[in-house]
Design an enzyme around this catalytic site. Structure first.
Site, short mmCIF file in Angstrom:
data_model
loop_
_atom_site.label_atom_id
_atom_site.label_comp_id
_atom_site.label_asym_id
_atom_site.label_seq_id
_atom_site.Cartn_x
_atom_site.Cartn_y
_atom_site.Cartn_z
N ASP A 141 -110.87 -61.96 -61.61
CA ASP A 141 -111.84 -62.80 -60.91
C ASP A 141 -111.62 -62.55 -59.42
O ASP A 141 -110.48 -62.59 -58.94
CB ASP A 141 -111.57 -64.29 -61.17
CG ASP A 141 -112.07 -64.78 -62.51
OD1 ASP A 141 -112.44 -63.94 -63.36
OD2 ASP A 141 -112.08 -66.00 -62.72
N HIS A 164 -106.25 -57.86 -65.74
CA HIS A 164 -106.58 -57.34 -67.06
C HIS A 164 -107.00 -55.87 -66.96
O HIS A 164 -107.40 -55.40 -65.90
CB HIS A 164 -107.70 -58.17 -67.68
CG HIS A 164 -107.33 -59.62 -67.86
ND1 HIS A 164 -107.09 -60.17 -69.11
CD2 HIS A 164 -107.15 -60.62 -66.96
CE1 HIS A 164 -106.78 -61.46 -68.96
NE2 HIS A 164 -106.82 -61.75 -67.66
N SER A 213 -103.42 -61.62 -52.98
CA SER A 213 -103.40 -60.29 -53.56
C SER A 213 -104.74 -59.58 -53.55
O SER A 213 -105.79 -60.18 -53.29
CB SER A 213 -102.93 -60.42 -55.01
OG SER A 213 -103.61 -61.52 -55.62
#
Length: 259
Positions: free
Chosen positions: A86, A142, A226
């Protein structure tokens, strides 16, 4: 004021002492009383979290929360490439014939980014995507494709912020910060998932257990602010979005294999 404080906590200062103090606080139970404020300030959707938000014991636990099953549908089209996180798809484009790319008017070399000439040659004139994660985002990472992990390595020892200001005014933080790079080999081609931290070795935690990963499978998480970059070989993919900043969800299609 509260938003500034939370941004300090999770995007962090490049000063090692302040970073260590903030890390110690956000991982302690003493930070628990700030969870309701954090949720309000960043509009965290508690319905998506795997556990009720009041059960988390620290700000860090909320930040690294897992989501309920099927909360993020994975595009399972055979040729699709999905967002690994996301976040904001902030930059995307084609690497130059010298394997360079530009982010916020700063030129990066793929050799510095990946840590070697031979690896950089493989991705010359390929495609790159940059995803930025703010404190409001889900911070698990992911796999963007089905593939086999061919290699994983770490580089960098800096801890500069990787937010918008850090990318614009910092000294090439994407290729100097601590980062964990994972090269995946799919039937259609290879890609590198570069996970770029904003603190230290403990800011990126790998979670995958096997060499093969499925599209959408969790491979790690960020403990603090990040960014993630994807690199693909020349002529292997087609991008879905126009080259402008766009909010994306993990599992959402961002490109397609051409092979």
């Amino acid at each position: 004021m509260r938003k500034t404080f939370f941004r300090l906590c999770f995007e962090l200062s490049s000063h090692p002492v302040l970073s260590s103090m903030l890390q110690a606080f956000t991982t302690s139970k003493a930070s628990r009383w700030l969870i309701p404020s954090f949720v309000r300030v960043y509009n965290i959707n508690g319905q998506e979290a795997e556990k009720p938000l009041h059960t988390y014991q620290s700000l860090q636990e909320v930040f690294t929360r897992t989501l309920t099953e099927n909360c993020r549908p994975i595009d399972l089209s055979p040729k699709s490439i999905v967002s690994p996180v996301d976040g904001v798809l902030a930059e995307q484009g084609t690497l130059s014939d010298e394997a360079n790319f530009v982010v916020k008017n700063q030129t990066y070399t793929l050799e510095e980014m990946l840590g070697g000439k031979e690896k950089a040659k493989l991705y010359r004139e390929g495609t790159y995507l940059l995803f930025y994660l703010s404190p409001s985002h889900y911070h698990r990472i992911h796999s963007p494709v089905n593939g086999t992990i061919k290699e994983q390595w770490t580089l960098g020892n800096k801890s500069a912020p990787v937010n918008n200001l850090g990318l614009r005014y910092g000294k090439r933080p994407l290729s100097r910060n601590y980062r964990l790079l994972t090269e995946l080999e799919a039937e259609e081609g290879r890609c590198i998932v570069a996970k770029i931290g904003a603190l230290n070795v403990n800011s990126i935690v790998p979670t995958h257990q096997s060499e093969h990963v499925d599209k959408g499978e969790e491979i790690g998480y960020f403990a603090f602010g990040s960014s993630v970059m994807l690199f693909f070989e020349k002529g292997t993919i087609q991008l879905d979005h126009q080259p402008r900043a766009v909010e994306v969800k993990m599992g959402e299609k961002v490109g397609s294999w051409l092979r």
